[in-house]
Design a protein around this motif. Sequence first.
Motif, mmCIF file in Angstrom:
data_model
loop_
_atom_site.group_PDB
_atom_site.id
_atom_site.type_symbol
_atom_site.label_atom_id
_atom_site.label_comp_id
_atom_site.label_asym_id
_atom_site.label_seq_id
_atom_site.Cartn_x
_atom_site.Cartn_y
_atom_site.Cartn_z
ATOM 1 N N CYS A 141 26.177 9.423 10.759
ATOM 2 C CA CYS A 141 26.403 9.717 9.931
ATOM 3 C C CYS A 141 25.858 11.308 9.315
ATOM 4 O O CYS A 141 25.953 12.596 9.241
ATOM 5 C CB CYS A 141 26.338 9.482 8.459
ATOM 6 N N ALA A 142 24.585 11.457 11.069
ATOM 7 C CA ALA A 142 24.320 12.857 10.708
ATOM 8 C C ALA A 142 25.453 13.878 10.576
ATOM 9 O O ALA A 142 26.253 14.108 11.526
ATOM 10 C CB ALA A 142 23.231 12.912 11.547
ATOM 11 N N PRO A 143 24.615 14.929 9.910
ATOM 12 C CA PRO A 143 25.953 16.611 10.197
ATOM 13 C C PRO A 143 26.349 17.166 11.465
ATOM 14 O O PRO A 143 27.455 16.924 11.902
ATOM 15 C CB PRO A 143 25.614 17.840 9.738
ATOM 16 N N GLY A 146 13.801 -1.658 1.632
ATOM 17 C CA GLY A 146 11.668 -1.980 1.337
ATOM 18 C C GLY A 146 10.939 -2.188 2.797
ATOM 19 O O GLY A 146 10.842 -2.980 2.622
ATOM 20 N N SER A 147 12.196 -2.577 3.639
ATOM 21 C CA SER A 147 12.101 -3.569 5.012
ATOM 22 C C SER A 147 11.809 -2.334 6.195
ATOM 23 O O SER A 147 12.582 -1.417 6.494
ATOM 24 C CB SER A 147 12.855 -4.630 5.695
ATOM 25 N N VAL A 148 10.879 -2.767 7.198
ATOM 26 C CA VAL A 148 10.973 -1.639 8.955
ATOM 27 C C VAL A 148 12.418 -2.409 9.236
ATOM 28 O O VAL A 148 11.901 -3.742 9.515
ATOM 29 C CB VAL A 148 9.684 -1.694 9.293
ATOM 30 N N ILE A 149 13.124 -1.535 10.187
ATOM 31 C CA ILE A 149 13.738 -2.393 10.375
ATOM 32 C C ILE A 149 14.105 -2.411 12.445
ATOM 33 O O ILE A 149 14.107 -3.140 12.549
ATOM 34 C CB ILE A 149 15.864 -2.753 10.269
ATOM 35 N N ILE A 199 16.257 8.427 18.486
ATOM 36 C CA ILE A 199 17.012 8.829 18.339
ATOM 37 C C ILE A 199 18.496 8.738 19.168
ATOM 38 O O ILE A 199 19.445 8.523 18.845
ATOM 39 C CB ILE A 199 16.349 9.732 17.816
ATOM 40 N N HIS A 200 17.792 9.167 20.693
ATOM 41 C CA HIS A 200 19.005 8.984 21.883
ATOM 42 C C HIS A 200 19.745 7.639 21.630
ATOM 43 O O HIS A 200 20.641 7.698 21.908
ATOM 44 C CB HIS A 200 18.744 10.113 22.974
ATOM 45 N N HIS A 201 18.783 6.391 21.649
ATOM 46 C CA HIS A 201 19.049 5.159 21.987
ATOM 47 C C HIS A 201 18.538 3.985 20.913
ATOM 48 O O HIS A 201 17.660 3.294 21.173
ATOM 49 C CB HIS A 201 18.658 5.437 23.464
ATOM 50 N N SER A 228 20.006 1.785 12.676
ATOM 51 C CA SER A 228 19.837 3.159 12.734
ATOM 52 C C SER A 228 20.940 4.176 13.221
ATOM 53 O O SER A 228 21.137 5.583 13.245
ATOM 54 C CB SER A 228 18.708 2.543 13.819
ATOM 55 N N ILE A 229 21.741 3.263 14.002
ATOM 56 C CA ILE A 229 22.819 3.954 14.399
ATOM 57 C C ILE A 229 24.174 4.273 13.900
ATOM 58 O O ILE A 229 24.076 5.684 13.932
ATOM 59 C CB ILE A 229 23.675 2.531 15.629
#
Length: 328
Positions: A259-261, A233-236, A245-247, A253-254
Amino acid sequence: MSDSVLSIDDVHLSFPIFRGEVHALNRVTLEIKRGEIVGVVGESGSGKSVTAMLAMRLLPEGSYHIHSGRVNLLGEDILNASEKQMRQWRGARVAMIFQEPMTALNPTRRIGKQMTEVIRQHQSLSRDAAKQKAISLLEEMQIPDAKEVMSRYPFELSGGMRQRVMIALAFSCEPELIIADEPTTALDVTVQLQVLRLLKHKARASGTSVLFISHDMAVVSQLCDRVYVMYAGSVIESGETQTLIHHPVHPYSIGLLKCAPEQGEPREMLPAIPGTVPNLTRLPTGCAFRERCFAAGTKCTQTPALMPAGSDERQVACWYPQREAHHV
């Protein structure tokens, strides 16, 4: 004229339940500027769809409680607007593309009838002019035989075609903001890419802002200028899409990106974030992610505020941001 199309400022929203409350949004702040395509990403239950529904005031009246915060849509305070005002703004100034078109479209009415009614509801056009506009929009969505499709029922079209109809319908009254709530989730990868390209092209050509809700970072990377990552429920974390996405710098977020395929190795198990999402009726004190976090420390018993991180527009709510330690 303000540069902001949608501004959500410090919103705390809960749903009352028996002997308690579900704290669905916890001091959420985000902004979409004119012409921007902005993504909101996170696990199920992170508050993405509640944020989208609140932005159009589509949550059932009386089912939720706003403890604090403001929502400003195109210069209007929507939390204090009447339902009559909201009906006038929906469709004409802000439109929505839902996740499942078979439930959003009326299965008993022909596509053309549904489209022309929406167009005439918000624009002073004759029935013939509205029909021609609907056909033109379907053709822009690269639907073959658009005139013939106008006479069909939703169940006679494929999932990809129905979603293109929904996009055409969303753009039909030339809104300034479109909210797309996981519009490609039910589609296969090839059709998903086609639909995303059509949505992006039409938004850029018309100057329409888009709030794009997704659980898939790969989809967000293809479409969005900026992204907000939500958890419990929060923006982190928020920032320019490719940079985030790259950093990524927030441990969540990391973990989400790892976990992305596409990050996995053949015949190897994908990594997973340990633990489970906290119960939103009994959120832990301090950082909601701390019990699952590899970087948790003594400060994490206090709630971190969303603060600037670095020289770009990045913001992160973390006591121990990882900076350059992790490149995904």
